[in-house]
Design an enzyme around this catalytic site. Structure first.
Site, PDB file in Angstrom:
ATOM      1  N   HIS A 203       0.803  -1.233   0.000  1.00 21.92           N
ATOM      2  CA  HIS A 203       0.000   0.000   0.000  1.00 21.92           C
ATOM      3  C   HIS A 203       0.830   1.276   0.000  1.00 21.92           C
ATOM      4  O   HIS A 203       0.284   2.358  -0.147  1.00 21.92           O
ATOM      5  CB  HIS A 203      -0.949   0.034   1.196  1.00 21.92           C
TER       6      HIS A 203
HETATM    7  C1  UD1 Z   1      -2.098   5.964   5.198  1.00 19.66           C
HETATM    8  C2  UD1 Z   1      -0.841   6.526   5.828  1.00 19.66           C
HETATM    9  C3  UD1 Z   1       0.228   5.437   5.869  1.00 19.66           C
HETATM   10  C4  UD1 Z   1      -0.283   4.177   6.533  1.00 19.66           C
HETATM   11  C5  UD1 Z   1      -1.591   3.730   5.893  1.00 19.66           C
HETATM   12  C6  UD1 Z   1      -2.184   2.597   6.649  1.00 19.66           C
HETATM   13  C7  UD1 Z   1      -0.467   8.910   5.411  1.00 19.66           C
HETATM   14  C8  UD1 Z   1       0.353   9.888   4.675  1.00 19.66           C
HETATM   15  N1  UD1 Z   1      -0.291   7.617   5.055  1.00 19.66           N
HETATM   16  O1  UD1 Z   1      -1.784   5.614   3.857  1.00 19.66           O
HETATM   17  O2  UD1 Z   1       1.342   5.908   6.619  1.00 19.66           O
HETATM   18  O3  UD1 Z   1       0.669   3.170   6.374  1.00 19.66           O
HETATM   19  O4  UD1 Z   1      -2.531   4.833   5.926  1.00 19.66           O
HETATM   20  O5  UD1 Z   1      -3.074   1.858   5.862  1.00 19.66           O
HETATM   21  O6  UD1 Z   1      -1.209   9.257   6.282  1.00 19.66           O
HETATM   22  N2  UD1 Z   1      -9.040   4.879   0.472  1.00 19.66           N
HETATM   23  C9  UD1 Z   1     -10.304   4.362   0.328  1.00 19.66           C
HETATM   24  N3  UD1 Z   1     -10.989   4.063   1.474  1.00 19.66           N
HETATM   25  C10 UD1 Z   1     -10.497   4.260   2.715  1.00 19.66           C
HETATM   26  C11 UD1 Z   1      -9.217   4.802   2.832  1.00 19.66           C
HETATM   27  C12 UD1 Z   1      -8.504   5.100   1.697  1.00 19.66           C
HETATM   28  O7  UD1 Z   1     -10.800   4.159  -0.775  1.00 19.66           O
HETATM   29  O8  UD1 Z   1     -11.193   3.953   3.708  1.00 19.66           O
HETATM   30  C13 UD1 Z   1      -8.272   5.172  -0.769  1.00 19.66           C
HETATM   31  C14 UD1 Z   1      -8.482   6.572  -1.305  1.00 19.66           C
HETATM   32  O9  UD1 Z   1      -8.452   6.522  -2.699  1.00 19.66           O
HETATM   33  C15 UD1 Z   1      -7.268   7.311  -0.792  1.00 19.66           C
HETATM   34  C16 UD1 Z   1      -6.197   6.233  -0.814  1.00 19.66           C
HETATM   35  O10 UD1 Z   1      -6.884   5.034  -0.474  1.00 19.66           O
HETATM   36  O11 UD1 Z   1      -6.930   8.410  -1.589  1.00 19.66           O
HETATM   37  C17 UD1 Z   1      -5.073   6.469   0.156  1.00 19.66           C
HETATM   38  O12 UD1 Z   1      -5.581   6.674   1.483  1.00 19.66           O
HETATM   39  P1  UD1 Z   1      -4.772   7.589   2.515  1.00 19.66           P
HETATM   40  O13 UD1 Z   1      -5.410   7.514   3.843  1.00 19.66           O
HETATM   41  O14 UD1 Z   1      -4.562   8.934   1.951  1.00 19.66           O
HETATM   42  O15 UD1 Z   1      -3.342   6.922   2.528  1.00 19.66           O
HETATM   43  P2  UD1 Z   1      -2.919   5.405   2.803  1.00 19.66           P
HETATM   44  O16 UD1 Z   1      -2.278   4.885   1.582  1.00 19.66           O
HETATM   45  O17 UD1 Z   1      -4.069   4.658   3.344  1.00 19.66           O
HETATM   46  N1  UDP Z   2      -4.088  -5.248   8.526  1.00 19.29           N
HETATM   47  C1  UDP Z   2      -5.348  -5.816   8.627  1.00 19.29           C
HETATM   48  N2  UDP Z   2      -5.988  -6.185   7.472  1.00 19.29           N
HETATM   49  C2  UDP Z   2      -5.429  -6.021   6.240  1.00 19.29           C
HETATM   50  C3  UDP Z   2      -4.137  -5.454   6.167  1.00 19.29           C
HETATM   51  C4  UDP Z   2      -3.495  -5.064   7.326  1.00 19.29           C
HETATM   52  O1  UDP Z   2      -5.869  -6.008   9.717  1.00 19.29           O
HETATM   53  O2  UDP Z   2      -6.089  -6.363   5.247  1.00 19.29           O
HETATM   54  C5  UDP Z   2      -3.417  -4.837   9.768  1.00 19.29           C
HETATM   55  C6  UDP Z   2      -2.058  -5.474   9.979  1.00 19.29           C
HETATM   56  O3  UDP Z   2      -2.185  -6.712  10.611  1.00 19.29           O
HETATM   57  C7  UDP Z   2      -1.361  -4.438  10.840  1.00 19.29           C
HETATM   58  C8  UDP Z   2      -1.939  -3.139  10.347  1.00 19.29           C
HETATM   59  O4  UDP Z   2      -3.149  -3.456   9.690  1.00 19.29           O
HETATM   60  O5  UDP Z   2      -1.713  -4.601  12.200  1.00 19.29           O
HETATM   61  C9  UDP Z   2      -0.979  -2.496   9.414  1.00 19.29           C
HETATM   62  O6  UDP Z   2      -1.611  -1.494   8.712  1.00 19.29           O
HETATM   63  P1  UDP Z   2      -1.096  -0.991   7.307  1.00 19.29           P
HETATM   64  O7  UDP Z   2      -0.302  -2.045   6.629  1.00 19.29           O
HETATM   65  O8  UDP Z   2      -2.281  -0.455   6.613  1.00 19.29           O
HETATM   66  O9  UDP Z   2      -0.211   0.273   7.704  1.00 19.29           O
HETATM   67  P2  UDP Z   2       1.297   0.478   8.236  1.00 19.29           P
HETATM   68  O10 UDP Z   2       1.516  -0.424   9.376  1.00 19.29           O
HETATM   69  O11 UDP Z   2       2.209   0.236   7.097  1.00 19.29           O
HETATM   70  O12 UDP Z   2       1.308   1.917   8.617  1.00 19.29           O
END
Ligand code: UD1
Ligand code: UDP
Length: 355
Positions: A203
């Site tokens: 991601h």
């Molecule tokens: C964010 C965090 C990242 C973390 C991750 C956990 C920042 C800069 N990044 O990244 O550090 O590892 O969360 O998962 O804060 N979207 C949906 N539905 C949702 C959420 C997101 O469709 O419920 C889609 C949207 O198109 C959005 C994209 O995912 O633009 C990215 O979501 P965003 O929260 O901006 O960043 P993450 O990649 O989730």
């Molecule tokens: N996770 C989850 N379901 C998923 C993917 C991740 O429950 O489909 C959990 C995972 O076990 C971990 C956390 O989400 O506890 C990590 O989140 P993510 O990878 O989104 O973000 P990061 O840790 O890189 O910030």
């Protein structure tokens, strides 16, 4: 003691759960959800699995650019903080929710306590690295996973109120794994061969938002000698569609799964391939070998102990890594003793309980 505790993204719900539990005796915790993650599978599923209380506030900021997202958190949280007037604001990790919340608090003169302080990838092209640097600089209290984070902070001149408490993700893992064993049937439901499949998560913006990199990951995963299960983050789902990338029949793409299902998927995997910070650590907790699709990691201890391998995002390098590696025999307790949340609650009470 009144604490405003801010969450917004998937890993923050998990990090919040053990701390919320520890704060319940003796503190009033006002839980604020920024709404950064909002899909059922990215948010509600976690509140359910973790039995987190409903947030008192949901700012519903949703998805947008970094600037807009952070700005909306600042504006929304300012109103909450003015109304609630807490003694301290608790943030965790490195998301835009962490950054927006910390800025809103310090601008009102409210101290910030940061969980997972001092983690560094030393890669400023990552949005998370910028968030970490800023949040640590403006926080009053720093809760660190381990000594390396303490040293990182010291190198930046941050030495006061730095507490190595251990990792709250390990607290959550220790508490919820037995619950996951009782409730999750996903490995069986998906017909996955226990101990003989690869679990993939991708991601990070560097991987998901670069179509060439993503294409190399897809091409390599399609050559996996083992079946692959891939719970797909919505960012990556959109990127795969946009780039027209298709996986082979050996790869099962599923929606993001809840925390309990994820723990069991991780536990039964032969190998975990990921770019997630949380998943790298959970692989270590479970002694499952991990391959990280990044040139660097904040969780360098997992690499130094031999349980995690960094791999260049090149097709042949990833394919070579998919064969797995012989895991080391040593498994030191680099993430603490599952008591981080209790220590955090005690320190907050001591520091702010009488203000
Ligand atoms: C964010 C965090 C990242 C973390 C991750 C956990 C920042 C800069 N990044 O990244 O550090 O590892 O969360 O998962 O804060 N979207 C949906 N539905 C949702 C959420 C997101 O469709 O419920 C889609 C949207 O198109 C959005 C994209 O995912 O633009 C990215 O979501 P965003 O929260 O901006 O960043 P993450 O990649 O989730
Ligand atoms: N996770 C989850 N379901 C998923 C993917 C991740 O429950 O489909 C959990 C995972 O076990 C971990 C956390 O989400 O506890 C990590 O989140 P993510 O990878 O989104 O973000 P990061 O840790 O890189 O910030």
């Amino acid at each position: 003691l009144k604490v405003v505790s801010v969450v917004g993204a998937r890993p923050e719900f998990i990090q919040a759960a053990p701390v919320s539990e520890a704060l319940r005796s003796g503190c009033q915790e006002i839980l604020v959800h920024t709404g950064q993650h909002y899909d059922e599978s990215m948010s509600d599923a976690f509140f359910r699995d973790l039995q987190l209380p409903d947030p008192e506030y949901n700012l519903a900021i949703g998805s947008s650019s970094h600037a807009r997202q952070t700005a909306e958190i600042l504006i929304g949280l300012e109103a909450v903080l003015v109304k609630e007037n807490p003694q301290v604001v608790l943030v965790r990790g490195d998301t835009n929710s962490t950054l927006g919340a910390a800025l809103a608090a310090v601008k009102l003169g409210i101290p910030v306590a940061h969980i997972e302080a001092g983690e560094r990838s030393f890669d400023r092209s990552m949005p998370e690295e910028i968030n970490r640097l800023v949040v640590d600089r403006i926080s009053e209290v720093h809760f660190c996973v381990g000594q390396r984070a303490v040293q990182n902070l010291a190198a930046e001149g941050i030495c006061a109120q730095v507490y190595p408490t251990g990792d709250v993700m390990l607290d959550a893992f220790t508490h919820y794994l037995p619950i996951a064993h009782r409730h999750s049937t996903l490995v069986r439901d998906l017909g996955l061969p226990s101990g003989r499949y690869v679990l993939l998560t991708v991601h990070r913006s560097a991987n998901a938002d670069d179509p060439d990199r993503l294409a190399r990951i897809v091409a390599a995963i399609n050559r996996s000698p083992y079946p692959v299960v891939f719970p797909v983050h919505p960012r990556t789902r959109k990127a795969l569609l946009k780039a027209g990338l298709v996986f082979s029949a050996n790869v099962s793409l599923i929606d993001p799964v809840g925390y309990l299902d994820m723990l069991v998927l991780e536990e039964n995997a032969r190998l975990i391939v990921t770019d997630s910070g949380g998943v790298q650590r959970e692989a270590y907790f479970l002694s499952v070998p991990c391959v990280t699709l990044r040139a660097n990691t904040e969780w360098i201890e997992t690499v130094e102990t031999g349980w995690n391998g960094l791999v260049q995002v090149k097709e042949d390098d990833i394919v070579a890594a998919l064969a797995g590696f012989v895991p080391p025999t040593g498994h030191p307790p680099i993430f603490g003793d599952s008591q981080a949340a209790r220590k955090i609650a005690e320190i907050l009470m001591e520091n702010y309980g009488n203000r």
